[in-house]
Scaffold this motif. Structure first.
Motif, PDB file in Angstrom:
ATOM      1  N   THR A  39       0.901  -1.329   0.009  1.00 33.35           N
ATOM      2  CA  THR A  39       0.051   0.067  -0.005  1.00 33.35           C
ATOM      3  C   THR A  39       0.992   1.164  -0.037  1.00 33.35           C
ATOM      4  OG1 THR A  39      -1.648  -1.385   1.307  1.00 33.35           O
ATOM      5  CG2 THR A  39      -1.908   1.480   1.304  1.00 33.35           C
ATOM      6  N   ALA A  40       0.555   2.079  -1.000  1.00 31.57           N
ATOM      7  CA  ALA A  40       1.555   3.399  -1.172  1.00 31.57           C
ATOM      8  C   ALA A  40       0.780   4.158  -2.240  1.00 31.57           C
ATOM      9  CB  ALA A  40       2.911   3.137  -1.499  1.00 31.57           C
ATOM     10  N   PRO A  41       0.788   5.471  -2.205  1.00 32.39           N
ATOM     11  CA  PRO A  41       0.111   6.465  -3.213  1.00 32.39           C
ATOM     12  C   PRO A  41       0.897   6.568  -4.307  1.00 32.39           C
ATOM     13  CG  PRO A  41       1.143   7.872  -1.169  1.00 32.39           C
ATOM     14  CD  PRO A  41       1.314   6.491  -0.877  1.00 32.39           C
ATOM     15  N   TYR A  42       1.680   5.538  -4.819  1.00 35.06           N
ATOM     16  CA  TYR A  42       2.743   5.676  -5.819  1.00 35.06           C
ATOM     17  C   TYR A  42       2.252   4.813  -7.070  1.00 35.06           C
ATOM     18  CZ  TYR A  42       5.210   8.426  -2.773  1.00 35.06           C
ATOM     19  OH  TYR A  42       5.520   9.344  -1.605  1.00 35.06           O
ATOM     20  N   VAL A  43       2.587   4.900  -8.134  1.00 37.88           N
ATOM     21  CA  VAL A  43       2.081   4.127  -9.287  1.00 37.88           C
ATOM     22  C   VAL A  43       2.700   2.646  -9.062  1.00 37.88           C
ATOM     23  CG1 VAL A  43       2.407   3.602 -11.822  1.00 37.88           C
ATOM     24  CG2 VAL A  43       2.268   6.156 -11.030  1.00 37.88           C
ATOM     25  N   GLY A  44       1.534   1.736  -9.156  1.00 37.86           N
ATOM     26  CA  GLY A  44       1.956   0.101  -9.046  1.00 37.86           C
ATOM     27  C   GLY A  44       1.650  -0.122  -7.887  1.00 37.86           C
ATOM     28  N   ASN A  45       1.200   0.666  -6.864  1.00 40.21           N
ATOM     29  CA  ASN A  45       0.816   0.106  -5.444  1.00 40.21           C
ATOM     30  C   ASN A  45      -0.576   0.221  -5.079  1.00 40.21           C
ATOM     31  OD1 ASN A  45       3.618  -0.131  -3.837  1.00 40.21           O
ATOM     32  ND2 ASN A  45       3.795   1.557  -5.404  1.00 40.21           N
ATOM     33  N   LEU A  46      -1.046  -0.558  -4.071  1.00 40.06           N
ATOM     34  CA  LEU A  46      -2.362  -0.320  -3.848  1.00 40.06           C
ATOM     35  C   LEU A  46      -2.669   0.959  -3.332  1.00 40.06           C
ATOM     36  CD1 LEU A  46      -3.106  -3.790  -2.090  1.00 40.06           C
ATOM     37  CD2 LEU A  46      -4.421  -2.838  -4.119  1.00 40.06           C
ATOM     38  N   ALA A  47      -3.695   1.734  -3.580  1.00 44.11           N
ATOM     39  CA  ALA A  47      -4.044   3.202  -2.988  1.00 44.11           C
ATOM     40  C   ALA A  47      -4.439   3.126  -1.717  1.00 44.11           C
ATOM     41  CB  ALA A  47      -5.175   3.628  -3.719  1.00 44.11           C
ATOM     42  N   PRO A  48      -3.864   3.664  -0.644  1.00 45.26           N
ATOM     43  CA  PRO A  48      -4.124   3.748   0.560  1.00 45.26           C
ATOM     44  C   PRO A  48      -5.816   4.008   0.879  1.00 45.26           C
ATOM     45  CG  PRO A  48      -2.097   5.030   0.432  1.00 45.26           C
ATOM     46  CD  PRO A  48      -2.961   4.882  -1.064  1.00 45.26           C
ATOM     47  N   ASP A  49      -6.434   3.058   1.573  1.00 46.05           N
ATOM     48  CA  ASP A  49      -7.759   3.163   1.705  1.00 46.05           C
ATOM     49  C   ASP A  49      -8.188   4.564   2.965  1.00 46.05           C
ATOM     50  OD1 ASP A  49     -10.535   2.555   1.399  1.00 46.05           O
ATOM     51  OD2 ASP A  49     -10.547   1.207   2.705  1.00 46.05           O
ATOM     52  N   PHE A  50      -9.227   4.905   2.567  1.00 39.52           N
ATOM     53  CA  PHE A  50      -9.800   6.120   3.593  1.00 39.52           C
ATOM     54  C   PHE A  50     -11.258   6.098   3.648  1.00 39.52           C
ATOM     55  CE2 PHE A  50      -9.023   8.050  -0.604  1.00 39.52           C
ATOM     56  CZ  PHE A  50     -10.290   8.651  -0.608  1.00 39.52           C
ATOM     57  N   THR A  51     -11.680   6.724   4.530  1.00 41.42           N
ATOM     58  CA  THR A  51     -13.185   6.996   4.711  1.00 41.42           C
ATOM     59  C   THR A  51     -13.320   8.567   4.911  1.00 41.42           C
ATOM     60  OG1 THR A  51     -13.756   4.641   5.296  1.00 41.42           O
ATOM     61  CG2 THR A  51     -15.361   6.517   5.738  1.00 41.42           C
ATOM     62  N   LEU A  52     -14.033   9.383   4.282  1.00 39.34           N
ATOM     63  CA  LEU A  52     -14.392  10.646   4.384  1.00 39.34           C
ATOM     64  C   LEU A  52     -16.008  11.163   4.183  1.00 39.34           C
ATOM     65  CD1 LEU A  52     -11.556  12.448   2.777  1.00 39.34           C
ATOM     66  CD2 LEU A  52     -11.690  12.279   5.216  1.00 39.34           C
ATOM     67  N   GLN A  53     -16.341  12.253   4.645  1.00 42.34           N
ATOM     68  CA  GLN A  53     -17.605  12.734   4.523  1.00 42.34           C
ATOM     69  C   GLN A  53     -17.649  13.629   3.248  1.00 42.34           C
ATOM     70  OE1 GLN A  53     -20.144  13.215   7.786  1.00 42.34           O
ATOM     71  NE2 GLN A  53     -19.824  11.057   7.918  1.00 42.34           N
ATOM     72  N   VAL A  55     -19.534  16.863   1.507  1.00 40.16           N
ATOM     73  CA  VAL A  55     -20.254  18.184   1.984  1.00 40.16           C
ATOM     74  C   VAL A  55     -21.526  17.974   2.426  1.00 40.16           C
ATOM     75  CG1 VAL A  55     -18.627  20.133   0.969  1.00 40.16           C
ATOM     76  CG2 VAL A  55     -20.455  18.865  -0.256  1.00 40.16           C
ATOM     77  N   ASP A  56     -22.411  16.938   1.749  1.00 45.78           N
ATOM     78  CA  ASP A  56     -23.508  16.759   2.003  1.00 45.78           C
ATOM     79  C   ASP A  56     -23.579  15.623   3.557  1.00 45.78           C
ATOM     80  OD1 ASP A  56     -24.205  17.777  -0.268  1.00 45.78           O
ATOM     81  OD2 ASP A  56     -24.065  16.006  -1.359  1.00 45.78           O
ATOM     82  N   GLY A  57     -22.575  15.181   3.906  1.00 52.18           N
ATOM     83  CA  GLY A  57     -22.507  14.138   5.030  1.00 52.18           C
ATOM     84  C   GLY A  57     -22.470  12.917   4.937  1.00 52.18           C
ATOM     85  N   GLN A  58     -22.590  12.585   3.498  1.00 52.93           N
ATOM     86  CA  GLN A  58     -22.416  11.256   3.194  1.00 52.93           C
ATOM     87  C   GLN A  58     -21.167  10.595   3.339  1.00 52.93           C
ATOM     88  OE1 GLN A  58     -22.934  10.900  -1.248  1.00 52.93           O
ATOM     89  NE2 GLN A  58     -22.880   8.538  -1.153  1.00 52.93           N
ATOM     90  N   SER A  59     -20.946   9.287   3.714  1.00 48.73           N
ATOM     91  CA  SER A  59     -19.567   8.897   3.944  1.00 48.73           C
ATOM     92  C   SER A  59     -19.003   7.921   2.862  1.00 48.73           C
ATOM     93  CB  SER A  59     -20.021   7.889   5.217  1.00 48.73           C
ATOM     94  OG  SER A  59     -18.567   7.470   5.573  1.00 48.73           O
ATOM     95  N   ILE A  60     -18.056   8.220   2.433  1.00 48.23           N
ATOM     96  CA  ILE A  60     -17.413   7.665   1.378  1.00 48.23           C
ATOM     97  C   ILE A  60     -16.026   6.876   1.535  1.00 48.23           C
ATOM     98  CG2 ILE A  60     -16.334   8.078  -0.997  1.00 48.23           C
ATOM     99  CD1 ILE A  60     -18.611   9.771  -1.610  1.00 48.23           C
ATOM    100  N   THR A  61     -16.088   5.836   1.190  1.00 52.62           N
ATOM    101  CA  THR A  61     -14.779   5.042   1.509  1.00 52.62           C
ATOM    102  C   THR A  61     -14.162   4.327   0.000  1.00 52.62           C
ATOM    103  OG1 THR A  61     -15.795   4.092   3.643  1.00 52.62           O
ATOM    104  CG2 THR A  61     -14.026   2.781   2.586  1.00 52.62           C
ATOM    105  N   LEU A  62     -13.091   4.514   0.053  1.00 48.42           N
ATOM    106  CA  LEU A  62     -12.408   4.455  -1.264  1.00 48.42           C
ATOM    107  C   LEU A  62     -12.743   2.811  -1.704  1.00 48.42           C
ATOM    108  CD1 LEU A  62     -10.567   5.406  -3.656  1.00 48.42           C
ATOM    109  CD2 LEU A  62      -8.612   4.340  -2.331  1.00 48.42           C
ATOM    110  N   SER A  63     -12.276   1.775  -0.789  1.00 50.47           N
ATOM    111  CA  SER A  63     -12.427   0.589  -1.020  1.00 50.47           C
ATOM    112  C   SER A  63     -13.683   0.173  -1.481  1.00 50.47           C
ATOM    113  CB  SER A  63     -12.007  -0.368   0.110  1.00 50.47           C
ATOM    114  OG  SER A  63     -12.489   0.067   1.345  1.00 50.47           O
ATOM    115  N   ASP A  64     -14.805   0.674  -1.064  1.00 46.75           N
ATOM    116  CA  ASP A  64     -16.277   0.472  -1.396  1.00 46.75           C
ATOM    117  C   ASP A  64     -16.347   0.597  -3.208  1.00 46.75           C
ATOM    118  OD1 ASP A  64     -17.163   0.229   0.993  1.00 46.75           O
ATOM    119  OD2 ASP A  64     -18.226   1.883   1.163  1.00 46.75           O
ATOM    120  N   TYR A  65     -15.674   1.309  -3.651  1.00 44.79           N
ATOM    121  CA  TYR A  65     -15.757   1.628  -5.149  1.00 44.79           C
ATOM    122  C   TYR A  65     -14.799   0.356  -5.831  1.00 44.79           C
ATOM    123  CZ  TYR A  65     -17.479   6.181  -4.598  1.00 44.79           C
ATOM    124  OH  TYR A  65     -18.003   7.147  -4.360  1.00 44.79           O
TER     125      TYR A  65
END
Lengths: 182, 250
Positions: A39-53, A55-65
């Motif tokens: 996991t690393a934010p560089y080409v060829g690696n798994l993008a680090p996962d995160f969860t953020l809200q 502006v509408d308050g909806q929770s978004i997690t990268l790995s859900d996509y």
């Protein structure tokens, strides 16, 4: 004569040891199979996962996509005070409409409040998810030093390209088509 | 990792700050090295400044040229300070060429000049490693060793700090070679510093994950480091008269 011999011995020894060390420390699976992913934010690696809200308050997690070969993600780091970011935001809005459901376009703001981001989105008719990262947790996780930065993540969650600087509509569409074709 | 230094409401990116500090420290090192070697600091300081400036501009221009499609409809982005992508290869090439031509123009002798420049170069390389460490770039391979650091949620070798260790060792070698007790021929401090730093990088690059590889998995940086180490040793082994003759082309 003796000094010369000593130098030749030293150089030969260093050459042998150096070549041996290079051989021992080579990547043994290069060219014969996929490199183990880390996991690393560089080409060829798994993008680090995160969860953020958003502006509408909806929770978004990268790995859900991207879980299980899902949807490619275009992750754009931006701020309202950054002129080049403002230049490219209509392009992200356009592709969000063009590729609705096929690619996830996420605008990840740097350090601003939800109210500031919401105001900007309203004034400029932006409808794609704008994520709030006021404490810079995800910006720091991705080591974002320059704005704008756009990260293209394929359907398996692997970083395919990190683009620093403004992107235009043509390049953006081109990269998205590449992501979808993979 | 500390990509940002938060001072109240202001977040300062650490990598550019370290680069700036590294440039200043490199120039300071060149100035001090010139005085220690009994040389006139002004032309050497000017040469180092010109090389750094040209390297900085060259790195940016190379990046813009390589990624021209991102800039062709937004020329402001080329000079926008927060859109600061750089191409290290282009910067090194243009910086080195500038140093070479400036040195020729000022008629500086090769070996004494290199003896003075090398501490500045190593200090700058150490700053690059520190900026990588703080920003998260150039990270190490996975490890279970207790001295590993947590980066992107996994334990990795702090390879950027290992690189700084190689730099410190090279500076130590240079310092020893220029001390009155061990002072030798012109070029010896430079060659010793290059040999020690290259040998260090040959060793520590094995623990780097972002290093370029050949198709057979060999680390390219290690190969370059081994070649530099051997070349440095061969040059050190050559008698002083031969080295002087090779400089004048006799």
């Amino acid at each position: 004569m003796r000094e010369r011999l000593e130098w030749i011995t030293l150089i030969g020894l260093v050459g042998l040891l150096g070549a041996g060390w290079i051989y021992i420390s080579r990547e043994t699976n290069a060219g014969v199979g996929p490199t183990p992913l880390t996991t690393a934010p560089y080409v060829g690696n798994l993008a680090p996962d995160f969860t953020l809200q958003t502006v509408d308050g909806q929770s978004i997690t990268l790995s859900d996509y991207v879980a299980g070969g899902g949807t490619p993600v275009v992750l754009n780091f931006w701020a309202t005070w950054c002129p080049p970011c403002r230049v490219e935001m209509p392009y992200f809005e356009n592709v969000n409409g063009l590729y609705d459901g096929q690619v996830a376009v996420l605008g990840l703001n740097q350090a601003e409040s939800a109210a500031t981001i919401a105001g900007y989105a309203r004034d400029h008719n932006l409808t794609y998810p704008l994520l709030v990262d006021q404490d810079m947790r995800v910006n720091n996780l991705y080591g974002i030093l320059n704005l704008p930065t756009t990260i293209f993540i394929d359907r398996n969650g692997i970083v395919r390209e990190v683009l620093i600087g403004t992107i235009n509509q043509g390049v953006l569409v081109d990269r998205i088509e590449e992501l979808m074709g993979e | 990792m500390l990509p940002y230094l938060n001072l109240g409401p202001i977040g300062l990116p650490t990598a550019p700050l370290v680069y700036l500090f590294g440039m200043w420290l490199a120039l300071y090192a060149v100035d001090r090295a010139a005085r220690r070697q009994g040389q006139e600091p002004e032309p050497l300081y000017a040469l180092a400044s010109a090389a750094l400036l040209a390297g900085f501009v060259g790195a940016r221009l190379t990046f813009v040229l390589v990624h021209w499609s991102s800039f062709d409809d937004n020329l402001l982005g080329i000079i926008w300070p927060l859109t600061s992508g750089y191409s290290a290869g282009g910067g090194v090439l243009i910086g080195a060429a500038t140093a070479f031509f400036y040195g020729r123009w000022r008629r500086l002798s090769l070996w004494p000049t290199l003896d003075v420049l090398v501490p500045g170069l190593i200090v700058f390389l150490m700053a690059v490693s520190l900026a990588d460490f703080l920003g998260g770039a150039g990270y190490g391979s996975l490890t279970s060793m207790p001295w590993g650091i947590n980066q992107f949620g996994v334990r990795r070798h702090a390879v950027q700090l290992y690189e700084m260790g190689a730099g410190l060792a090279a500076l130590g070698a240079w310092w020893t070679a220029t001390s009155p007790r061990y002072r030798g021929a012109n070029g010896r401090p430079f060659l010793l510093a290059v040999v020690v730093y290259s040998a260090g990088r040959l060793f520590v690059d094995a623990f780097k994950e972002t290093t370029p590889l050949t198709t057979s998995g060999i680390h390219v940086v290690q190969v370059v480091a081994l070649v530099l180490t051997l070349l440095g040793l061969v040059m050190l082994a050559r008698p002083v008269e031969e080295r002087a003759a090779s400089q004048t082309g006799e």
